[in-house]
Write a protein that holds these residues in place. Structure first.
Motif, mmCIF file in Angstrom:
data_model
loop_
_atom_site.group_PDB
_atom_site.id
_atom_site.type_symbol
_atom_site.label_atom_id
_atom_site.label_comp_id
_atom_site.label_asym_id
_atom_site.label_seq_id
_atom_site.Cartn_x
_atom_site.Cartn_y
_atom_site.Cartn_z
ATOM 1 N N ASP A 164 2.789 -0.408 0.546
ATOM 2 C CA ASP A 164 4.132 -0.917 0.823
ATOM 3 C C ASP A 164 4.372 -2.311 0.245
ATOM 4 O O ASP A 164 5.507 -2.807 0.273
ATOM 5 C CB ASP A 164 4.404 -0.895 2.334
ATOM 6 N N ALA A 165 3.332 -2.929 -0.294
ATOM 7 C CA ALA A 165 3.507 -4.200 -1.022
ATOM 8 C C ALA A 165 3.622 -3.954 -2.528
ATOM 9 O O ALA A 165 3.519 -4.885 -3.319
ATOM 10 C CB ALA A 165 2.365 -5.153 -0.701
ATOM 11 N N PHE A 166 3.839 -2.710 -2.907
ATOM 12 C CA PHE A 166 4.152 -2.329 -4.297
ATOM 13 C C PHE A 166 3.120 -2.814 -5.327
ATOM 14 O O PHE A 166 3.472 -3.519 -6.293
ATOM 15 C CB PHE A 166 5.559 -2.837 -4.673
ATOM 16 N N PRO A 167 1.858 -2.422 -5.125
ATOM 17 C CA PRO A 167 0.811 -2.909 -6.039
ATOM 18 C C PRO A 167 1.056 -2.574 -7.514
ATOM 19 O O PRO A 167 0.821 -3.429 -8.378
ATOM 20 C CB PRO A 167 -0.471 -2.232 -5.529
ATOM 21 N N ALA A 168 1.546 -1.384 -7.822
ATOM 22 C CA ALA A 168 1.746 -1.030 -9.239
ATOM 23 C C ALA A 168 2.883 -1.851 -9.844
ATOM 24 O O ALA A 168 2.806 -2.297 -10.987
ATOM 25 C CB ALA A 168 2.015 0.468 -9.382
ATOM 26 N N PHE A 178 -3.017 5.336 -17.882
ATOM 27 C CA PHE A 178 -2.480 4.967 -16.575
ATOM 28 C C PHE A 178 -3.527 4.150 -15.825
ATOM 29 O O PHE A 178 -4.654 4.611 -15.638
ATOM 30 C CB PHE A 178 -2.127 6.216 -15.767
ATOM 31 N N LEU A 179 -3.141 2.949 -15.391
ATOM 32 C CA LEU A 179 -4.028 2.131 -14.574
ATOM 33 C C LEU A 179 -3.882 2.563 -13.124
ATOM 34 O O LEU A 179 -2.760 2.824 -12.658
ATOM 35 C CB LEU A 179 -3.649 0.651 -14.693
ATOM 36 N N ASP A 180 -4.992 2.607 -12.418
ATOM 37 C CA ASP A 180 -4.964 2.941 -11.000
ATOM 38 C C ASP A 180 -4.750 1.643 -10.217
ATOM 39 O O ASP A 180 -5.696 0.901 -9.955
ATOM 40 C CB ASP A 180 -6.286 3.618 -10.621
ATOM 41 N N LEU A 231 -5.734 -3.360 -7.455
ATOM 42 C CA LEU A 231 -5.307 -4.342 -6.454
ATOM 43 C C LEU A 231 -5.628 -3.784 -5.070
ATOM 44 O O LEU A 231 -4.727 -3.582 -4.249
ATOM 45 C CB LEU A 231 -3.811 -4.640 -6.607
ATOM 46 N N ASP A 232 -6.911 -3.516 -4.824
ATOM 47 C CA ASP A 232 -7.255 -2.809 -3.588
ATOM 48 C C ASP A 232 -7.118 -3.690 -2.343
ATOM 49 O O ASP A 232 -7.325 -3.226 -1.233
ATOM 50 C CB ASP A 232 -8.642 -2.160 -3.685
#
Ligand code: F0G
Length: 455
Positions: A359-363, A346-348, A353-354
């Motif tokens: 709410d911009a759905f990084p995953a 699982f990528l964090d 994408l810190d």
């Protein structure tokens, strides 16, 4: 890093299509930046899921020819039943078309509106069925499971104080069962220790609460007990698995994972009354209690898959291949969930994408970008998957992850290298990646079909 060579050889191959970046860009736009909506033919290495993607053995394929397609009392049903009794130890079993079919039956039978169902974190379909039956889900996993960096051997364990507190708060009569997932998918494929299973069982049973396993990846959990829990190194995975299950009252099973089949599942239990109720409901939603939505041949393949799944050489290779991918990414400083679990890396995405808010759905965007980069398909497991609560508010899970799920017996170490290299390249270039906005949101299990556009 050392390879653990495959304990099998290749008899049949399935060619895969290579694509250009321009083709992948077009495919991604057609799919609304949702990897669930990509066509398989546009994917190079498919790490969307380990569910139903297993390569069956020659023995299982031969077993398909032994399908007894009788409407009732198929001999493959009895083979599957005997296998479940022998390897899991439960007395009764109702086949279902897949895991969520079993979750549906169990939830409908056991839950009354107003009940509470504790669980060690949630799985999407599991919680959805509990809520549809009128229950409130309560997460009783240890706090560290929500921290991607907490490196614990048994990060799937139940926090007994949380379970105890729920019993005191709502009363045991409002808790029909605890759903104990082994391993915990959304925590990163993290295992539960045998000691914790025993303790949960003791506490639950003292209050008349059943322990129902989500046994979907129970063999991987058994392997990790053998590896990590003192006193079990010398035991077979098969023996550990049977002991794990002996502390419970039954299980739901997605056969598409640790039973090594492309379709199938079951609900198993010891209580004859629960079984009776299941046989009544299964005819309405799945089929006769002796096939539950499966062909005879599917039940045969699942019986054989259960036997193969506890082979110590198979499961050792399986876990080590997943860990190899994780170790390669970690060596390149790519942020991953620690420790690497049983079925996936699982990528964090929060850290990867810190520069993006949740709410911009990084995953979701990271999964899209990985596909664009190399044709590798992964899956969002963050704010989109978590959905909305009963009041319509977005859940904001701590874990904002992308899952690289490794199918069983399908890919080689060379494929793992391709995945690790392309994600490492993307990581160097991460600052240019924008967020997403959701432009279509279905009402239930939105992650499957939601659509997005870049901000
Ligand atoms: N429980 C867990 C822990 C699961 O991971 C899944 C499925 C299910 C239940 C439901 O089983 O798909 O056979 O109906 N997980 C898949 C995944 C879909 O990709 O993780 P099902």
């Amino acid at each position: 890093k050392m390879y653990v060579a495959e304990p099998y050889k290749i008899k049949v191959v399935e060619p895969i299509r290579m694509t250009t970046r321009a083709q992948r860009q077009a495919a991604l736009e057609r799919a609304g930046h949702n990897t669930f909506l990509l066509d398989s033919r546009d994917v190079y290495i498919d790490l969307l899921t380990d569910s139903g993607t297993t390569a069956m053995s020659d023995r299982q394929w031969a077993g398909l020819m032994l399908g007894d397609e009788a409407y009732a009392g198929s001999r493959n049903f009895f083979h599957l039943l005997e296998t479940v009794q022998e390897y899991y130890g439960f007395r009764y079993m109702v086949p279902t078309h897949q895991g969520r079919g079993a979750e549906h039956l169990l939830s409908r039978i056991a839950i009354k509106p107003g009940d509470y169902v504790p669980g060690n974190m949630y799985f999407t379909t599991t919680r959805a069925h509990q809520e549809l039956a009128g229950a409130t889900f309560r997460d009783v996993i240890i706090d560290e499971a929500h921290d991607p960096q907490a490196d614990l051997p048994f990060k799937g364990n139940v926090d007994l104080r949380k379970f105890q507190a729920l019993i005191e708060e709502v009363g045991a009569e409002k808790i029909p069962y605890i759903c104990l997932a082994v391993t915990v998918n959304l925590a990163g494929g993290q295992p539960v220790s045998l000691q914790n299973i025993r303790d949960v069982s003791e506490l639950a049973h003292r209050h008349g609460i059943r322990v129902m396993f989500d046994a979907t990846r129970c063999v991987e959990n058994a392997y990790l007990i053998k590896e990590r829990e003192p006193g079990h190194a010398g035991r077979s995975v098969r023996e550990i698995l049977k002991e794990m299950m002996s502390y419970g009252d039954g299980c739901t099973m997605s056969g598409k994972k640790d039973c090594m089949v492309n379709i199938g599942g079951f609900l198993a239990m010891n209580d004859p009354e629960l079984y009776q109720a299941a046989t009544q409901l299964v005819v309405l939603y799945e089929g006769m209690p002796s096939y539950g939505g499966l062909a005879g041949r599917d039940m045969e393949a699942m019986a054989l898959g259960i036997q193969e799944s506890v082979d110590d050489d198979y499961i050792h290779h399986r876990i080590m291949q997943v860990r190899y991918l994780g170790d390669r990414l970690a060596a390149a400083d790519v942020p991953i969930v620690r420790p690497v679990g049983g079925h996936a890396v699982f990528l964090d995405a929060r850290q990867f994408l810190d520069h993006l808010p949740q709410d911009a759905f990084p995953a979701q965007m990271l999964a899209a970008q990985i596909y664009l980069q190399s044709g590798v398909r992964s899956m969002e497991r963050g704010i989109v998957s978590a959905g909305r609560d009963r009041e319509g508010q977005n859940h904001h899970p701590n874990l904002e992850l992308v899952r690289l799920t490794v199918p069983r017996r399908v890919y080689t170490y060379a494929h793992m290298d391709v995945v690790a290299d392309s994600i490492t390249d993307l990581y160097e270039d991460r600052r240019r990646i924008p967020g997403l906005t959701m432009v279509y949101e279905p009402k239930v299990l939105r992650f499957f079909t939601a659509r997005f556009e870049p901000l």
